[in-house]
Scaffold this active site. Sequence first.
Site, PDB file in Angstrom:
ATOM      1  N   HIS A  90       0.705  -1.214   0.104  1.00 55.07           N
ATOM      2  CA  HIS A  90       0.142   0.066  -0.165  1.00 55.07           C
ATOM      3  C   HIS A  90       0.921   1.293  -0.018  1.00 55.07           C
ATOM      4  CE1 HIS A  90      -3.065  -2.970   1.324  1.00 55.07           C
ATOM      5  NE2 HIS A  90      -4.025  -2.004   0.691  1.00 55.07           N
ATOM      6  N   ASP A 102      11.740   6.970  11.244  1.00 49.44           N
ATOM      7  CA  ASP A 102      10.467   7.107  12.064  1.00 49.44           C
ATOM      8  C   ASP A 102      10.002   6.285  12.926  1.00 49.44           C
ATOM      9  OD1 ASP A 102       8.032   8.971  12.432  1.00 49.44           O
ATOM     10  OD2 ASP A 102       6.848   7.371  11.532  1.00 49.44           O
ATOM     11  N   GLU A 116      10.923   1.646  21.393  1.00 49.82           N
ATOM     12  CA  GLU A 116      10.154   3.267  21.153  1.00 49.82           C
ATOM     13  C   GLU A 116       9.570   3.566  22.564  1.00 49.82           C
ATOM     14  OE1 GLU A 116       7.360   3.272  17.989  1.00 49.82           O
ATOM     15  OE2 GLU A 116       9.133   2.984  16.440  1.00 49.82           O
ATOM     16  N   HIS A 126       7.581   8.285  15.362  1.00 51.85           N
ATOM     17  CA  HIS A 126       6.693   7.313  14.845  1.00 51.85           C
ATOM     18  C   HIS A 126       5.386   8.088  14.499  1.00 51.85           C
ATOM     19  CE1 HIS A 126       5.361   2.800  14.851  1.00 51.85           C
ATOM     20  NE2 HIS A 126       4.642   3.387  13.786  1.00 51.85           N
ATOM     21  N   GLY A 178       4.821   8.748  11.154  1.00 48.48           N
ATOM     22  CA  GLY A 178       4.589   8.634   9.694  1.00 48.48           C
ATOM     23  C   GLY A 178       3.062   8.671   9.342  1.00 48.48           C
ATOM     24  N   GLY A 179       2.085   8.033   9.907  1.00 53.64           N
ATOM     25  CA  GLY A 179       0.720   8.156   9.686  1.00 53.64           C
ATOM     26  C   GLY A 179       0.020   8.902  10.280  1.00 53.64           C
TER      27      GLY A 179
HETATM   28  N1  LIG Z   1       5.519   5.111  10.194  1.00 53.23           N
HETATM   29  C1  LIG Z   1       4.395   4.810  10.451  1.00 53.23           C
HETATM   30  O1  LIG Z   1       3.574   5.458  11.402  1.00 53.23           O
HETATM   31  C2  LIG Z   1       3.472   3.715   9.926  1.00 53.23           C
HETATM   32  C3  LIG Z   1       2.398   3.943   9.385  1.00 53.23           C
HETATM   33  C4  LIG Z   1       1.583   2.662   8.710  1.00 53.23           C
HETATM   34  C5  LIG Z   1       2.288   1.807   8.454  1.00 53.23           C
HETATM   35  N2  LIG Z   1       3.520   1.702   8.780  1.00 53.23           N
HETATM   36  C6  LIG Z   1       4.463   0.415   8.226  1.00 53.23           C
HETATM   37  O2  LIG Z   1       4.773   0.413   6.995  1.00 53.23           O
HETATM   38  C7  LIG Z   1       4.928  -0.976   6.622  1.00 53.23           C
HETATM   39  C8  LIG Z   1       4.285  -1.051   5.009  1.00 53.23           C
HETATM   40  O3  LIG Z   1       2.955  -0.876   5.505  1.00 53.23           O
HETATM   41  P1  LIG Z   1       1.948  -1.128   4.269  1.00 53.23           P
HETATM   42  O4  LIG Z   1       0.536  -0.460   4.624  1.00 53.23           O
HETATM   43  O5  LIG Z   1       2.383  -0.538   2.846  1.00 53.23           O
HETATM   44  O6  LIG Z   1       1.986  -2.818   4.232  1.00 53.23           O
HETATM   45  P2  LIG Z   1       1.478  -3.632   2.966  1.00 53.23           P
HETATM   46  O7  LIG Z   1       1.246  -5.049   3.479  1.00 53.23           O
HETATM   47  O8  LIG Z   1       0.637  -3.100   2.079  1.00 53.23           O
HETATM   48  O9  LIG Z   1       3.077  -3.730   2.061  1.00 53.23           O
HETATM   49  C9  LIG Z   1       3.987  -4.565   2.527  1.00 53.23           C
HETATM   50  C10 LIG Z   1       4.721  -4.998   1.401  1.00 53.23           C
HETATM   51  O10 LIG Z   1       6.042  -5.568   1.691  1.00 53.23           O
HETATM   52  C11 LIG Z   1       6.177  -6.720   0.963  1.00 53.23           C
HETATM   53  N3  LIG Z   1       7.071  -7.654   1.994  1.00 53.23           N
HETATM   54  C12 LIG Z   1       7.012  -8.623   2.868  1.00 53.23           C
HETATM   55  N4  LIG Z   1       7.985  -8.978   3.405  1.00 53.23           N
HETATM   56  C13 LIG Z   1       9.065  -8.715   2.326  1.00 53.23           C
HETATM   57  C14 LIG Z   1      10.514  -8.848   2.122  1.00 53.23           C
HETATM   58  N5  LIG Z   1      10.886  -9.620   3.307  1.00 53.23           N
HETATM   59  N6  LIG Z   1      11.070  -8.225   1.346  1.00 53.23           N
HETATM   60  C15 LIG Z   1      10.462  -7.424   0.653  1.00 53.23           C
HETATM   61  N7  LIG Z   1       9.095  -7.082   0.404  1.00 53.23           N
HETATM   62  C16 LIG Z   1       8.543  -7.708   1.520  1.00 53.23           C
HETATM   63  C17 LIG Z   1       4.953  -7.429   1.020  1.00 53.23           C
HETATM   64  O11 LIG Z   1       4.669  -8.501  -0.011  1.00 53.23           O
HETATM   65  C18 LIG Z   1       3.962  -6.246   0.416  1.00 53.23           C
HETATM   66  O12 LIG Z   1       3.904  -5.958  -0.643  1.00 53.23           O
HETATM   67  C19 LIG Z   1       4.479  -1.771   7.610  1.00 53.23           C
HETATM   68  O13 LIG Z   1       5.696  -2.086   8.478  1.00 53.23           O
HETATM   69  C20 LIG Z   1       3.674  -0.931   8.523  1.00 53.23           C
HETATM   70  O14 LIG Z   1       3.525  -1.359   9.866  1.00 53.23           O
HETATM   71  C21 LIG Z   1       4.130   2.548   9.483  1.00 53.23           C
END
Ligand SMILES: NC(=O)c1ccc[n+]([C@@H]2O[C@H](COP(=O)([O-])OP(=O)(O)OC[C@H]3O[C@@H](n4cnc5c(N)ncnc54)[C@H](O)[C@@H]3O)[C@@H](O)[C@H]2O)c1
Length: 405
Positions: free
Chosen positions: A148, A251, A256, A279, A281-282
């Site tokens: 995503h 982030d 944490e 933290h 980001g979202g």
């Molecule tokens: N900083 C923040 O505040 C914040 C906010 C929202 C999400 N996040 C984090 O962002 C990350 C991504 O979120 P998302 O919604 O895009 O998730 P998502 O599930 O939509 O996408 C994750 C992608 O990573 C791929 N993936 C999994 N393991 C992998 C690996 N070993 N190597 C390469 N690719 C791999 C998956 O196939 C998938 O396409 C998550 O860790 C989530 O917790 C952080």
Amino acid sequence: MVLLEGVHARAVQAFRDEGFEVESLAGSPDAAKLRKVLGDAHVVGIRSKTELTAEVLASAPRLLAVGCFCIGTNQVDLSAARRLGVPVFNSPFSNTRSVAELTVAEVVCLYRRLTEKTRQMHEGLWDKAADGAHEVRGRTLGIVGYGHIGSQVSVLAEAFGMRVIFHDVIPKLPLGNARQVRNLNDLLKDADVVTLHVPATRETAGLIGPAQLKKMKPGSYLINNARGSVVDVAALADALRTGHLAGAALDVFPEEPSAKGDRFASEVQGVANVILTPHVGGSTEEAQATIADDVVGKLLKFVNVGSTTGAVNTPEVELPEQAPGDVSAEARRPHRVLHFHRNVPGVLSKMHTEIATLGANISAEYLRTRDDLGYVVLDVDPTDGAAVLERMKAIPETIRVRLLW
Ligand SMILES: NC(=O)c1ccc[n+]([C@@H]2O[C@H](COP(=O)([O-])OP(=O)(O)OC[C@H]3O[C@@H](n4cnc5c(N)ncnc54)[C@H](O)[C@@H]3O)[C@@H](O)[C@H]2O)c1
């Protein structure tokens, strides 16, 4: 409906617009008050602080569903809720855009060394030098995890004129001109900026350690807005101090602080051209509003129609808005029975027999199971609804049953 922890005003309004009575509290109540407010609640909405333990859930006999107005659901005993036939909903992707925007902004900030420029200005130093400041246009962005967030980053980065490559463990349809590379090493050696968007799993723990940092191009940048476990921060600090990497933005961290105002410590503190954020980001007001709309939508679909789509702990049953069949003026609407039961053989046939005994016909049936729980929705042609309900309750495997109409 009981909404805790200052769940967004849009949620309160949306439930009231649907005719529900809503009690909204600003904070997270202590255990005794929590049990009291949940005593009569049909739905509870929480954020990340309210702990819904097995004990708390057991003290809420009328509870139909839980809405987590946030990303995570660790604060709820999901198995206990499942055993009670209480679906838990959350909003895992409502802040995608917020994270993607922050990421792209950080690419520009790193290339322009904005952290240093702004610090100097606050200290009263005017230094108009262009040394070490660059445009991002034409640079290669390497996205690890094209889900995503990663794919949104891809679109925004291309709008800046960046070349985008990505690595994902599964083949993904590239957006725009982005290109999937064979493996992580190919990405690391080719990218000017590496940005991480993978989940925290056993496979991604330490995904970027000393060996991977070494493979990154000299003078490149690393951004981690995913999860703290993905990067070896001590190794990153070394790579920055030696000048192998030109900067980083973090982030998320392996450890944490849990509360606002707590002390934070990291190996990268004080290192030049490093952006540190807590933290967030979202965390935008837009994401909060989107989370409210998303969770309210899922809860209303369950309460009003019976759909459990998006539930994290119960079988997911997606239902048509209206019961199928002839709902013309003359025809009366079929009853809809929502039935959570222990997932053992023979339950459906018992339900069928009971309904047949009443001389009623089942016009539609939707079933899904998950682990020890089954969820079936039956549309039953008009008959004595109260009798149907009583017979369903009497089936020994029944956990919870509701007659919607
Ligand atoms: N900083 C923040 O505040 C914040 C906010 C929202 C999400 N996040 C984090 O962002 C990350 C991504 O979120 P998302 O919604 O895009 O998730 P998502 O599930 O939509 O996408 C994750 C992608 O990573 C791929 N993936 C999994 N393991 C992998 C690996 N070993 N190597 C390469 N690719 C791999 C998956 O196939 C998938 O396409 C998550 O860790 C989530 O917790 C952080």
